[in-house]
Design a protein around this motif. Structure first.
Motif, PDB file in Angstrom:
ATOM      1  N   PHE A  63      59.868  -4.415  21.101  1.00 32.63           N
ATOM      2  CA  PHE A  63      61.397  -4.763  22.098  1.00 32.63           C
ATOM      3  C   PHE A  63      61.625  -6.259  21.924  1.00 32.63           C
ATOM      4  O   PHE A  63      62.958  -6.443  22.023  1.00 32.63           O
ATOM      5  N   THR A  64      60.687  -6.996  21.554  1.00 29.60           N
ATOM      6  CA  THR A  64      61.228  -8.284  21.351  1.00 29.60           C
ATOM      7  C   THR A  64      62.087  -8.645  20.011  1.00 29.60           C
ATOM      8  O   THR A  64      63.298  -9.212  20.108  1.00 29.60           O
ATOM      9  N   ALA A  65      61.544  -7.954  19.025  1.00 28.45           N
ATOM     10  CA  ALA A  65      62.346  -7.970  17.654  1.00 28.45           C
ATOM     11  C   ALA A  65      63.514  -7.010  17.791  1.00 28.45           C
ATOM     12  O   ALA A  65      64.477  -7.555  17.408  1.00 28.45           O
ATOM     13  N   LEU A  69      67.142  -8.304  16.681  1.00 30.76           N
ATOM     14  CA  LEU A  69      67.722  -7.804  15.344  1.00 30.76           C
ATOM     15  C   LEU A  69      68.380  -6.433  15.346  1.00 30.76           C
ATOM     16  O   LEU A  69      67.936  -5.662  16.402  1.00 30.76           O
ATOM     17  N   LYS A  70      69.182  -5.913  14.440  1.00 27.36           N
ATOM     18  CA  LYS A  70      69.956  -4.838  14.458  1.00 27.36           C
ATOM     19  C   LYS A  70      69.199  -3.474  13.955  1.00 27.36           C
ATOM     20  O   LYS A  70      69.224  -2.478  14.388  1.00 27.36           O
ATOM     21  N   LYS A  71      68.677  -3.817  12.665  1.00 30.45           N
ATOM     22  CA  LYS A  71      68.133  -2.686  11.987  1.00 30.45           C
ATOM     23  C   LYS A  71      66.717  -2.234  12.425  1.00 30.45           C
ATOM     24  O   LYS A  71      65.807  -2.989  12.560  1.00 30.45           O
ATOM     25  N   LEU A  72      66.528  -1.045  12.606  1.00 29.75           N
ATOM     26  CA  LEU A  72      65.464  -0.642  13.018  1.00 29.75           C
ATOM     27  C   LEU A  72      64.184  -0.799  12.034  1.00 29.75           C
ATOM     28  O   LEU A  72      63.064  -1.075  12.734  1.00 29.75           O
ATOM     29  N   LEU A  73      64.453  -0.543  10.822  1.00 28.00           N
ATOM     30  CA  LEU A  73      63.399  -0.712  10.172  1.00 28.00           C
ATOM     31  C   LEU A  73      62.939  -2.042   9.990  1.00 28.00           C
ATOM     32  O   LEU A  73      61.761  -2.637   9.749  1.00 28.00           O
ATOM     33  N   THR A  74      63.789  -3.288  10.069  1.00 23.48           N
ATOM     34  CA  THR A  74      63.483  -4.580   9.994  1.00 23.48           C
ATOM     35  C   THR A  74      62.604  -4.935  11.284  1.00 23.48           C
ATOM     36  O   THR A  74      61.623  -5.491  11.402  1.00 23.48           O
ATOM     37  N   VAL A  75      63.160  -4.169  12.401  1.00 18.56           N
ATOM     38  CA  VAL A  75      62.278  -4.591  13.686  1.00 18.56           C
ATOM     39  C   VAL A  75      60.821  -4.087  13.567  1.00 18.56           C
ATOM     40  O   VAL A  75      59.827  -4.746  14.051  1.00 18.56           O
TER      41      VAL A  75
END
Length: 141
Positions: A63-65, A69-75
């Motif tokens: 949740f913090t990321a 950040l926008k991209k779920l894979l990056t999160v």
């Protein structure tokens, strides 16, 4: 949550064992009162505690990321890598706690909990996003 994890790692083996014993007795008393014929060992309680605290950490990291950040894979990747870093530091702290040791298996258990939390949240976000797009398409018809 990270502070909670690190503080628990800094306790010496006797204090840590006392905490585990209290939790184990509490859980076993609940099972007994429900007439469930299961008696948990200290080892099982400790491993479940590792998994539970790192599952919560993984959720919080995700949740913090996601807030930044926008991209779920990056999160998901950031959450997992941060969780791994915390798990490694957690085990290193235990090297300096009397009677405790660093366990690679605990790092893997902790990491698996973070991965589980991150994957579950990733899938929920994907499902909600897919449903939201589908519902918007129906409104535009």
């Amino acid at each position: 949550m990270i502070t909670f994890i690190f503080v628990n790692s800094s306790f010496d083996a006797n204090v840590s064992s006392q905490h585990s014993l209290g939790v184990r007795e509490w859980i076993n008393s609940i099972f007994s009162s429900l007439n469930i014929d299961i008696v948990l060992t200290d080892h099982v309680v400790r491993k479940c505690a590792h998994f539970a605290e790192y599952f919560v950490l993984g959720t919080l990291l995700f949740f913090t990321a996601r807030a930044y950040l926008k991209k779920l894979l990056t999160v998901t990747l950031v959450s997992v890598l941060t969780g791994l870093l915390v798990a490694v530091i957690d085990e290193i702290i235990q090297l300096f706690s009397k009677g405790r040791s660093c366990q690679f298996s605990d790092v893997m258990l902790d990491l698996s909990a973070v991965i589980c939390a991150s994957i579950i949240l990733f899938l929920i976000y994907k499902l909600v996003n897919k449903r939201s797009k589908r519902d918007k398409g129906k409104e535009n018809e």
